[in-house]
Design a protein around this motif. Sequence first.
Motif: not given
Length: 179
Positions: A9-13, A18-21
């Motif tokens: 899943r992609e999460l937003f930090d 930024e998005f991170r997987t």
Amino acid sequence: MLELEIPSRELFDDDTQEFRTVKGMVLRLEHSLVSMAKWESKWKKPFLSYVKKTRAEETDYFRCMTISQNVDPEIYHALTNTERQKIRDYMDDSMTATTFYELKKQPPSKDTLTAEVIYYLMFSYQIPKECEKWHLNRLLTLIRVFNVRNSTTKMSKAEILAHNRKLNKARRAARNTRG
């Protein structure tokens, strides 16, 4: 044991904007006395209480339940509400066929049941330490069986008759008969 397959899943930090997987994995969880003891040692409060846990406390308990190896800590933040509910449902499952009949509704115990109290009861009843890895509800049921079997209180003749009348009435109602 509960196995949950968590997809990538992609999460937003929020910190880095930024998005991170988060890489997917199979998460293996065990709701046990060991998990409870780990959680209580960190949070310094009883796990088994009527006070609702915060999302952070609940998430950390999921971490304490994890028996999978090399788990990315971010996976717990990637859990959906549906996955969290599956974990809660697993935790609520009795995991046993044993049932108890209550003659009188008794108020909930005022005693605080912490991991150490449960260990004390286990060792008092000579329950092997390996049972600390059982599903917590199953272990608590076994302890309750010991309490009931070792109880010196017996039903009076009047209580037995009242109990039998109640059972017969329920059976007649279920089968729609008069006797």
